[in-house]
Design a protein around this motif. Structure first.
Motif, PDB file in Angstrom:
ATOM      1  N   ILE A 195       0.844  -1.201   0.000  1.00  0.00           N
ATOM      2  CA  ILE A 195       0.000   0.000   0.000  1.00  0.00           C
ATOM      3  C   ILE A 195       0.877   1.248   0.000  1.00  0.00           C
ATOM      4  O   ILE A 195       0.626   2.209  -0.746  1.00  0.00           O
ATOM      5  CB  ILE A 195      -0.944  -0.002   1.219  1.00  0.00           C
ATOM      6  N   LEU A 196       1.926   1.249   0.829  1.00  0.00           N
ATOM      7  CA  LEU A 196       2.816   2.404   0.861  1.00  0.00           C
ATOM      8  C   LEU A 196       3.578   2.553  -0.451  1.00  0.00           C
ATOM      9  O   LEU A 196       3.760   3.674  -0.948  1.00  0.00           O
ATOM     10  CB  LEU A 196       3.798   2.279   2.015  1.00  0.00           C
TER      11      LEU A 196
ATOM     12  N   CYS B 275       2.538   1.665  -3.371  1.00  0.00           N
ATOM     13  CA  CYS B 275       1.540   2.186  -4.297  1.00  0.00           C
ATOM     14  C   CYS B 275       1.390   3.690  -4.125  1.00  0.00           C
ATOM     15  O   CYS B 275       1.394   4.465  -5.103  1.00  0.00           O
ATOM     16  CB  CYS B 275       0.209   1.473  -4.061  1.00  0.00           C
ATOM     17  N   ALA B 276       1.261   4.131  -2.871  1.00  0.00           N
ATOM     18  CA  ALA B 276       1.084   5.551  -2.596  1.00  0.00           C
ATOM     19  C   ALA B 276       2.312   6.355  -2.978  1.00  0.00           C
ATOM     20  O   ALA B 276       2.205   7.453  -3.551  1.00  0.00           O
ATOM     21  CB  ALA B 276       0.759   5.753  -1.116  1.00  0.00           C
TER      22      ALA B 276
ATOM     23  N   ASN C   7      -4.341   8.383  -5.415  1.00  0.00           N
ATOM     24  CA  ASN C   7      -3.607   7.374  -4.661  1.00  0.00           C
ATOM     25  C   ASN C   7      -4.457   6.699  -3.601  1.00  0.00           C
ATOM     26  O   ASN C   7      -4.226   5.527  -3.276  1.00  0.00           O
ATOM     27  CB  ASN C   7      -2.359   8.006  -4.046  1.00  0.00           C
TER      28      ASN C   7
ATOM     29  N   SER D 130      -6.198   4.089  -5.688  1.00  0.00           N
ATOM     30  CA  SER D 130      -5.335   2.953  -6.036  1.00  0.00           C
ATOM     31  C   SER D 130      -5.036   2.099  -4.811  1.00  0.00           C
ATOM     32  O   SER D 130      -4.935   0.871  -4.909  1.00  0.00           O
ATOM     33  CB  SER D 130      -4.036   3.454  -6.677  1.00  0.00           C
ATOM     34  N   ALA D 131      -4.917   2.721  -3.631  1.00  0.00           N
ATOM     35  CA  ALA D 131      -4.724   1.943  -2.397  1.00  0.00           C
ATOM     36  C   ALA D 131      -5.947   1.076  -2.121  1.00  0.00           C
ATOM     37  O   ALA D 131      -5.824  -0.065  -1.650  1.00  0.00           O
ATOM     38  CB  ALA D 131      -4.454   2.877  -1.219  1.00  0.00           C
TER      39      ALA D 131
ATOM     40  N   VAL E 190      -5.647  -1.980  -4.300  1.00  0.00           N
ATOM     41  CA  VAL E 190      -4.671  -2.921  -3.724  1.00  0.00           C
ATOM     42  C   VAL E 190      -5.298  -3.694  -2.568  1.00  0.00           C
ATOM     43  O   VAL E 190      -5.129  -4.918  -2.449  1.00  0.00           O
ATOM     44  CB  VAL E 190      -3.413  -2.162  -3.250  1.00  0.00           C
TER      45      VAL E 190
ATOM     46  N   LEU F 255      -1.846   7.368   6.054  1.00  0.00           N
ATOM     47  CA  LEU F 255      -1.522   7.166   4.640  1.00  0.00           C
ATOM     48  C   LEU F 255      -1.716   8.459   3.856  1.00  0.00           C
ATOM     49  O   LEU F 255      -0.878   8.817   3.017  1.00  0.00           O
ATOM     50  CB  LEU F 255      -2.404   6.057   4.059  1.00  0.00           C
TER      51      LEU F 255
END
Length: 248
Positions: free
Chosen positions: A59-60, A62-63, A108, A111-112, A115, A140
């Motif tokens: 997740i991180l 991705c961000a 983002n 997108s998170a 995921v 986040l």
């Protein structure tokens, strides 16, 4: 605020039109998660199911990757002359940059969410209650905003979108020497100091603890401190660089 809203909508529309970039930003973290879980997960011992351990790190990742794309967007604006048109319409430079950051944050978070949905399908089961979910999302979001402002400053430094894209590769690999994919104690001793004290590790540990309903230990303070520090420095740098780049 109305200028920021308009600039945010503009940045979102540009993102939707860039189909290749959008697919890459959405699918790359998912592919990396599947790669680690199914190819490497059986060989990595974390004390729990590997999918449970790795999802917060993905997740991180991705961000971070999505936020770094702000550098490319800002550099494109600066090189294409559209900034002069905005200035002639009395649109403040702060609104232009804040629009990029706001659009980055929305992209983002979406997108998170993708995921997390894929992670749930392959066995990730978060244990967080509503308050912990909200706190995890807040941490986040703070990280996304901080990195987006840093990316905006990098975009103002770059002379072209191609040059700014190099920043995305740096950010993409930043979570690897952290606790994202393997416990830090399994790394070489000489790497421990960097892995423990870089910004990705406390953010990942905080999100992991919150989502799995585990103690977050001392990671919350450093995570928020990193996000606040990066944001403050990046906002100031972006404002100065924007004035310098647009000065005639």
């Amino acid at each position: 605020m109305s200028d920021v809203t308009v600039m945010s909508q503009r940045s979102l529309r540009i993102s939707l039109r860039n189909v290749d970039g959008l697919i890459t930003a959405l699918m790359l973290p998912v592919m990396l998660m599947l790669l680690f879980v199914y190819l490497f997960g059986g060989a990595i011992q974390t004390g729990t199911r590997y999918v449970t351990y790795v999802v917060p790190g993905v997740i991180l990742l991705c961000a971070a990757y999505g936020a770094s794309m702000t550098a490319v967007s800002v550099a494109s604006d600066m090189s294409e002359g559209v900034i002069d048109r905005f200035r002639s319409m009395d649109v403040a430079g702060a609104a232009i940059l804040a629009g990029h950051v706001a659009a980055s944050s929305l992209r983002n978070l979406a997108s998170a969410g993708i995921v997390l949905a894929v992670a749930y399908l392959i066995g990730f089961r978060p244990q967080a209650g509503p308050l912990r979910w909200l706190t995890a999302i807040g941490v986040l979001l703070a990280f996304i905003v901080a990195l987006s402002w840093l990316s905006a400053a990098v975009g103002l430094l770059a002379k072209s979108a191609e040059a700014a894209s190099g920043f995305t590769f740096f950010v993409l690999f930043l979570p690897y020497p952290s606790s994202a994919f393997v416990p830090i104690e399994t790394m070489p001793t000489w790497l421990h100091g960097f892995a423990e004290h870089q910004p990705a590790t406390p953010v990942i540990e905080t999100i992991r603890g919150l989502l799995l309903d585990q103690p977050t230990g001392s990671s919350v303070g450093p995570a928020l401190a990193w996000c606040a520090g990066i944001s403050l420095v990046s906002v100031a740098a972006a404002a100065l660089l924007f004035q310098t780049r647009t000065r005639h």
